[in-house]
Design a protein around this motif. Structure first.
Motif, PDB file in Angstrom:
ATOM      1  N   HIS A  22       7.023   4.187   2.572  1.00 31.69           N
ATOM      2  CA  HIS A  22       6.173   3.074   2.954  1.00 31.69           C
ATOM      3  C   HIS A  22       6.884   1.728   2.782  1.00 31.69           C
ATOM      4  CE1 HIS A  22       3.291   6.245   2.877  1.00 31.69           C
ATOM      5  NE2 HIS A  22       3.214   6.299   1.562  1.00 31.69           N
ATOM      6  N   ALA A  23       8.209   1.754   2.766  1.00 30.26           N
ATOM      7  CA  ALA A  23       8.990   0.536   2.508  1.00 30.26           C
ATOM      8  C   ALA A  23       8.675  -0.571   3.507  1.00 30.26           C
ATOM      9  CB  ALA A  23      10.484   0.862   2.538  1.00 30.26           C
ATOM     10  N   ALA A  24       8.572  -0.210   4.778  1.00 26.89           N
ATOM     11  CA  ALA A  24       8.298  -1.225   5.805  1.00 26.89           C
ATOM     12  C   ALA A  24       6.950  -1.887   5.558  1.00 26.89           C
ATOM     13  CB  ALA A  24       8.336  -0.593   7.190  1.00 26.89           C
ATOM     14  N   THR A  25       5.962  -1.089   5.198  1.00 24.49           N
ATOM     15  CA  THR A  25       4.634  -1.647   4.909  1.00 24.49           C
ATOM     16  C   THR A  25       4.690  -2.574   3.702  1.00 24.49           C
ATOM     17  OG1 THR A  25       3.582   0.332   5.795  1.00 24.49           O
ATOM     18  CG2 THR A  25       2.249  -1.069   4.365  1.00 24.49           C
ATOM     19  N   ALA A  26       5.456  -2.196   2.682  1.00 24.69           N
ATOM     20  CA  ALA A  26       5.578  -3.019   1.481  1.00 24.69           C
ATOM     21  C   ALA A  26       6.140  -4.396   1.818  1.00 24.69           C
ATOM     22  CB  ALA A  26       6.467  -2.329   0.456  1.00 24.69           C
ATOM     23  N   VAL A  27       7.166  -4.428   2.653  1.00 25.76           N
ATOM     24  CA  VAL A  27       7.771  -5.710   3.021  1.00 25.76           C
ATOM     25  C   VAL A  27       6.805  -6.533   3.881  1.00 25.76           C
ATOM     26  CG1 VAL A  27       9.657  -6.789   4.309  1.00 25.76           C
ATOM     27  CG2 VAL A  27      10.116  -4.852   2.790  1.00 25.76           C
ATOM     28  N   GLN A  28       6.149  -5.869   4.830  1.00 24.06           N
ATOM     29  CA  GLN A  28       5.186  -6.589   5.679  1.00 24.06           C
ATOM     30  C   GLN A  28       4.061  -7.200   4.844  1.00 24.06           C
ATOM     31  OE1 GLN A  28       3.926  -3.533   8.377  1.00 24.06           O
ATOM     32  NE2 GLN A  28       5.733  -3.683   9.691  1.00 24.06           N
ATOM     33  N   LEU A  29       3.553  -6.446   3.879  1.00 21.37           N
ATOM     34  CA  LEU A  29       2.487  -6.956   3.022  1.00 21.37           C
ATOM     35  C   LEU A  29       2.964  -8.143   2.192  1.00 21.37           C
ATOM     36  CD1 LEU A  29       0.829  -3.654   1.760  1.00 21.37           C
ATOM     37  CD2 LEU A  29      -0.356  -5.532   2.911  1.00 21.37           C
ATOM     38  N   THR A  30       4.187  -8.068   1.701  1.00 25.87           N
ATOM     39  CA  THR A  30       4.731  -9.168   0.906  1.00 25.87           C
ATOM     40  C   THR A  30       4.812 -10.443   1.728  1.00 25.87           C
ATOM     41  OG1 THR A  30       6.032  -7.598  -0.407  1.00 25.87           O
ATOM     42  CG2 THR A  30       6.683  -9.920  -0.499  1.00 25.87           C
ATOM     43  N   ARG A  43      -2.928  -1.618   6.477  1.00 25.39           N
ATOM     44  CA  ARG A  43      -2.948  -2.345   7.755  1.00 25.39           C
ATOM     45  C   ARG A  43      -4.095  -3.353   7.776  1.00 25.39           C
ATOM     46  NH1 ARG A  43      -1.383   2.760   9.947  1.00 25.39           N
ATOM     47  NH2 ARG A  43      -3.497   3.290  10.598  1.00 25.39           N
ATOM     48  N   TRP A  44      -5.225  -2.970   7.181  1.00 27.60           N
ATOM     49  CA  TRP A  44      -6.347  -3.915   7.087  1.00 27.60           C
ATOM     50  C   TRP A  44      -5.971  -5.104   6.215  1.00 27.60           C
ATOM     51  CZ3 TRP A  44      -9.625  -4.972   2.724  1.00 27.60           C
ATOM     52  CH2 TRP A  44     -10.702  -5.814   3.024  1.00 27.60           C
ATOM     53  N   ASP A  71      -3.565  -3.875  -4.607  1.00 27.33           N
ATOM     54  CA  ASP A  71      -3.651  -2.414  -4.571  1.00 27.33           C
ATOM     55  C   ASP A  71      -2.767  -1.830  -3.474  1.00 27.33           C
ATOM     56  OD1 ASP A  71      -5.311  -2.101  -6.703  1.00 27.33           O
ATOM     57  OD2 ASP A  71      -7.041  -1.373  -5.580  1.00 27.33           O
ATOM     58  N   ALA A  72      -2.833  -2.465  -2.309  1.00 27.47           N
ATOM     59  CA  ALA A  72      -2.040  -1.967  -1.187  1.00 27.47           C
ATOM     60  C   ALA A  72      -0.542  -2.081  -1.473  1.00 27.47           C
ATOM     61  CB  ALA A  72      -2.394  -2.741   0.080  1.00 27.47           C
ATOM     62  N   LEU A  73      -0.123  -3.176  -2.083  1.00 29.95           N
ATOM     63  CA  LEU A  73       1.290  -3.356  -2.425  1.00 29.95           C
ATOM     64  C   LEU A  73       1.736  -2.347  -3.472  1.00 29.95           C
ATOM     65  CD1 LEU A  73       2.190  -7.169  -2.603  1.00 29.95           C
ATOM     66  CD2 LEU A  73       3.487  -5.353  -1.496  1.00 29.95           C
ATOM     67  N   ARG A  74       0.881  -2.114  -4.459  1.00 31.20           N
ATOM     68  CA  ARG A  74       1.221  -1.146  -5.511  1.00 31.20           C
ATOM     69  C   ARG A  74       1.462   0.234  -4.910  1.00 31.20           C
ATOM     70  NH1 ARG A  74      -2.999  -1.878  -8.142  1.00 31.20           N
ATOM     71  NH2 ARG A  74      -2.275  -3.620  -9.418  1.00 31.20           N
ATOM     72  N   TRP A  75       0.628   0.582  -3.940  1.00 33.73           N
ATOM     73  CA  TRP A  75       0.808   1.871  -3.271  1.00 33.73           C
ATOM     74  C   TRP A  75       2.074   1.878  -2.421  1.00 33.73           C
ATOM     75  CZ3 TRP A  75       0.569   2.150   2.164  1.00 33.73           C
ATOM     76  CH2 TRP A  75       0.736   3.435   2.696  1.00 33.73           C
TER      77      TRP A  75
END
Length: 956
Positions: free
Chosen positions: A523-531, A478-479, A512-516
């Motif tokens: 954590h799929a939603a987080t992965a897309v948001q980070l991308t 989130r950060w 790092d955050a994307l790799r996780w």
């Protein structure tokens, strides 16, 4: 660095060999600017102003950090940085500590009142080295040797176990080299890099290079060829092979670049100078060791220095000297281990500290060496950790989630959500800094923090053991979303250099955050948001292929449930653009951009529609679909004007190019001149980012050809030169290939500049090969075929056939009809006239089919030349072709084609006994020109006009 003469000025203070000029944020030593952070400089100003008086800690914080809450730890960090900048040692002291109260400036100060200029001071730093916040102990001789190594060799490596002080020594040696490299000294921190394929990306990002390339190492080497630079590669041990490969190539291709590396083992590269960093020297066992003798040893000096930071009243006594020496020996002279131990002096005292260490290290047996030193450091960190109160343990564990440096504000999201208040977290952070478990770095933008890689690895293992990893990863992600958004916003107002300084390091945390996030479907939603959030960052850092890979992954079916229409729009738009520039106009590009446009229409998003239509127009232009490219450009223009989108004035670059291929030279020139005459706006909207091809740069290339066709050869050369210059500055491989192969090389061929074209084609082929741009390499081969024909060299049919096949397979059809014509003439050169005529006919059919009719006059002229070469029995057909060519040239209103065809008509007519009409056409065509008289066609025309009636040696 050259000296700077400074006349004393208002608010100018002199002390020792220093001059302080507060208004200019400048500290000079012997007329040379001193590297010092802004906060430390502000502290110095306060102390100098009140020379001899005690300035309390509260007063200092109020002056240096007005209206901002800061912990006392920040004050201590900056005081250490100030003392180091002043070069303080036990014999020379400017700032005295008043125990329990504050600080006093004790050196004499002279104040001046007469103003004077400060000249020659660089305002833009050409380095990214942090301001040291600790005094370097016992490494002066080693640093001198490393500086000597860098003078004699191009690669020097500092090798030693973790915690020995490699990074500190490397930064100090790099500081000494700041004035020796024209293009600066750049620190590349590799400890946080997990992917070996991204070593070149990390180097490029650290040095501020922007390059869109499928082969970042090749782009990096090309960028470095013209630069004089020192690159410091820190913490290479986990990436030895890829780092060694990158360094080998950099040193081979960039002769003025040198590399300083730190690692636990040598890189193994030819010519490497290796400096093995030993532990700090410690006294031999001696129960009668005196304090004065002990302080001659660097390990003891470091212990005392750090102990005094922790306990201001600490003084090394004769009684304590043998004990401190024993502590330093037990810690193998490891700088980090000594620092960790010294910070506990207030808790245990000297004797108690030794007992603690004896208890902790009792299991360490056997011969002492590298492996044991690693165990010593791990044991010391473990011991330091167990002594921490629970809140500090928790904070240290959570801080291990950061890939690199982090600001105090990061704690608010990553740590405070775990139940620790902001003030409590800041207080605990200051305590961890004081205990050397967290490193504070003073930078121009303020104090930032980091964990050394050994400490981070230990703390991360504890985070995992406690079962806290996933929760902290979520907060860290989130950060990362926050910092990605902040970097996008900052790009709207910050200069490029300022933006890079503040945002370059963020990509490591985002990786790092994307790799996780992509590792677990939860954590799929987080992965897309980070991308999505990272797209503008990837764009600004020019990590085009990294972006393409991440976006392609986000569009996989496993993420479908967490994507909405807006997300699909951005991902498809970005993927289409990145694919186009990495792989050319492959079918997937059109699929992505078409899908994005459909979504944009459904959402009623006019700006996104314009972006999609521009991308589709660019695709069609590269694919040779000229009419479709013009139609797409027109549609984009209509939408932009209807919706009053400011960027609408720039959507017609492809349209201007398409008009030239379609033969409307006047309209094309007007449209392209408007584009090149105004700068492109910096558009940093986060919701529709893509890797755009520079519209103005593309327009310059098209305009160069149009200027030649319109009878301005010299202006064409100048426009192509400017395009090439801008492309070189962009470090974008596609832009550079475009400028070389569709700009300078084409104009050179038009002007029959045989030598110049040879150089351009060699450069263009090399660029395309280096960056893995196969379709551009095929274009270079096709243009080389044209050069062979112009230079009367043998035409390489097999290579040309392979290049044509490459272009067909890659979908690249821009100027494809021209390449077919070259092939036809090459076949005729080898005696296969029938096949040659068939390929010219095919080229003209393609021209009419795609709307690229601007080359028809030249195709007919070449077909006529082929008939002429077959002998008198085909000369009537040759004459028909020349006449048709002239009619087309006149219809297209192209003085360039008219002159060239008139030359062929005259040469053909004289071979047949003379043609007055052709002679008159040539004279009139020549009279239209006001420039370019040194170019090939005009020189040839002048020669023919000066010798009327003479048969040419051979028709061209």
């Amino acid at each position: 660095m050259s000296g700077v003469h400074v006349d004393p000025s208002p608010r100018s203070y002199a002390f020792g060999s220093f001059v302080l000029i507060p208004e200019r944020q400048l500290l000079l030593r012997d007329e040379v600017p001193v590297r010092i952070g802004t906060r430390a400089l502000d502290m110095l100003t306060v102390l100098v102003e009140r020379q001899g008086q005690v300035v309390t800690k509260r007063q200092l914080m109020a002056r240096v950090w007005p209206d901002t809450f800061v912990d006392e730890g920040n004050l201590k960090v900056n005081m250490v940085a100030l003392r180091r900048a002043l070069g303080e040692d036990p014999q020379t002291s400017f700032v005295a500590t008043v125990v329990g109260r504050g600080y006093r400036f004790v050196a004499p100060v002279r104040r001046y009142d007469d103003a004077g200029p400060v000249e020659g001071v660089a305002t833009t730093p050409n380095h990214n080295l942090p301001h040291a916040t600790v005094r370097l102990v016992g490494r002066a001789e080693t640093i001198k040797l490393i500086e000597s190594d860098l003078q004699d060799a191009r690669l020097a490596s500092i090798v030693g176990p973790g915690g020995i002080g490699k990074t500190t020594v490397a930064v100090a040696a790099a500081e000494g080299a700041l004035g020796s490299f024209h293009d600066g000294v750049w620190l590349v921190e590799l400890a946080s890099l997990k992917d070996p394929a991204l070593v070149a990306n990390a180097i490029a990002t650290a040095i501020g290079m922007t390059a869109h390339s499928a082969n970042m190492l090749a782009a990096l080497c090309a960028y470095l060829r013209k630069r004089e630079m020192l690159i410091v590669l820190d913490s290479c041990e986990h990436l030895i092979d890829p780092v060694a490969a990158a360094v080998t190539r950099i040193l081979a291709e960039a002769e003025d670049v040198k590399v300083l590396a730190t690692s636990r083992e040598p890189l193994g590269v030819l010519g490497e100078r290796v400096r093995r960093l030993p532990g700090l020297e410690t006294p031999l066992p001696d129960a009668n060791l005196k304090a004065a003798d002990a302080l001659a040893f660097p390990a003891v000096q470091l212990f005392v220095d750090r102990a005094q930071d922790r306990l201001e009243s600490f003084v090394l006594t004769d009684a304590a000297a043998p004990i401190v020496a024993d502590i330093c020996r037990k810690l193998d002279g490891l700088a980090l281990a000594i620092e960790l131990a010294a910070t506990r002096i207030d808790t245990f005292g000297v004797a108690g500290l030794l007992r603690q260490l004896d208890d902790r290290f009792r299991l360490l047996e056997g011969p002492r060496g590298l492996a044991e030193r690693h165990r010593t450091l791990t044991a010391t960190i473990d011991w330091s950790y167990t002594l921490l109160p629970p809140s500090e343990q928790s904070l240290l564990r959570q801080l291990s989630i950061f890939a690199g440096i982090f600001p105090l504000q990061a704690i608010e999201q990553v740590v405070s959500e775990a139940g620790l208040g902001q003030a409590r977290s800041a207080d605990d952070l200051a305590k961890l800094v004081a205990k050397s478990l967290v490193t504070a770095e003073s930078r121009d933008r303020g104090v930032e923090y980091r964990l050394l890689d050994t400490t981070r690895a230990y703390a991360l293992s504890k985070l995992t053991e406690q079962g806290e990893l996933d929760a902290v990863r979520q907060r860290h992600a989130r950060w990362c979303l926050t910092i990605a958004d902040e970097s996008t916003t900052a790009a709207e107002w910050a200069t490029r250099d300022a933006w890079l300084t503040c945002n370059t390091g963020k990509i490591d945390d985002i990786r790092d955050a994307l790799r996780w996030a992509v590792s677990d479907q939860a954590h799929a939603a987080t992965a897309v948001q980070l991308t999505i959030a990272a797209i503008p960052l990837w764009k600004r850092l020019s990590l085009v292929d990294e972006c393409r890979g991440a976006v392609e992954r986000a569009l996989e079916d496993r993420f479908a449930e967490v994507r909405d229409s807006r997300v699909d729009l951005i991902l498809n738009l970005t993927l289409g653009a990145t694919l186009l520039h990495v792989r050319g106009p492959v079918p997937q590009v059109k699929v992505c951009l078409t899908r994005a446009h459909e979504i944009a229409e459904a959402l009623g998003d006019a700006e996104a529609q314009v972006e999609c239509l521009r991308g589709l127009s660019e695709f069609d232009l590269w694919a040779g679909n000229t009419r479709a490219a013009l139609s797409g450009s027109d549609k984009a223009q209509v939408v932009a004007m209807r919706e009053q989108i400011a960027a609408g004035q720039h959507v017609d670059a492809q349209g201007g190019s398409a008009l030239s291929y379609m033969g409307d030279l006047a309209a094309s020139q007007r449209q392209l001149e408007v584009i090149v005459g105004q700068p492109l706006p910096l558009d940093w909207r986060g919701r529709a980012q893509r890797f755009e091809f520079d519209q103005r740069l593309a327009a310059r290339g098209s305009l160069a050809s149009v200027l030649w066709l319109n009878g301005f050869p010299d202006q064409a050369v100048e426009m192509a030169r400017r395009q090439l210059s801008e492309a070189e500055a962009s470090n974008y491989a596609v832009s550079l290939c475009h400028a070389i192969l569709l700009g300078s090389a084409v104009v050179g061929i038009y002007n029959r500049d045989i030598e110049g074209v040879d150089r351009f084609l060699t450069l263009g082929h090399q660029q395309a090969t280096d960056h893995g741009l196969s379709v551009w390499r095929a274009m270079a081969t096709c243009l080389r075929g044209r050069w062979q024909l112009e230079a009367k060299q043998p035409f390489d049919i097999p290579s040309y056939q392979d290049a044509l096949a490459e272009l067909r397979d890659g979908g690249f059809r821009l100027r494809y009809n021209n390449y077919l014509t070259n092939y036809a003439e090459g076949l005729a050169q080898h005696g296969d006239f029938d096949a040659g005529h068939a390929y010219v006919d095919q080229a003209m059919a393609v021209s009419f089919d795609t709307g690229q009719i601007i080359g028809i006059p030249e195709m007919l002229r070449i077909k006529g030349q082929m008939f002429h070469a077959e002998g008198p029995r085909r000369w009537d057909k040759a004459a028909d072709c020349f006449r048709q060519s002239m009619e087309w040239a006149q219809e297209l209103k192209s003085p360039g084609w008219q002159l060239r065809t008139a030359i062929s008509l005259v040469e053909h007519g004289r071979a047949r006994g003379g043609d007055p009409h052709a002679e008159d056409l040539l004279a009139k065509a020549y009279e239209r020109f006001t420039e370019g008289f040194d170019t090939g066609d005009l020189r040839r025309a002048k020669a023919l006009l000066a010798a009327p009636g003479e048969d040419p040696p051979a028709a061209r």
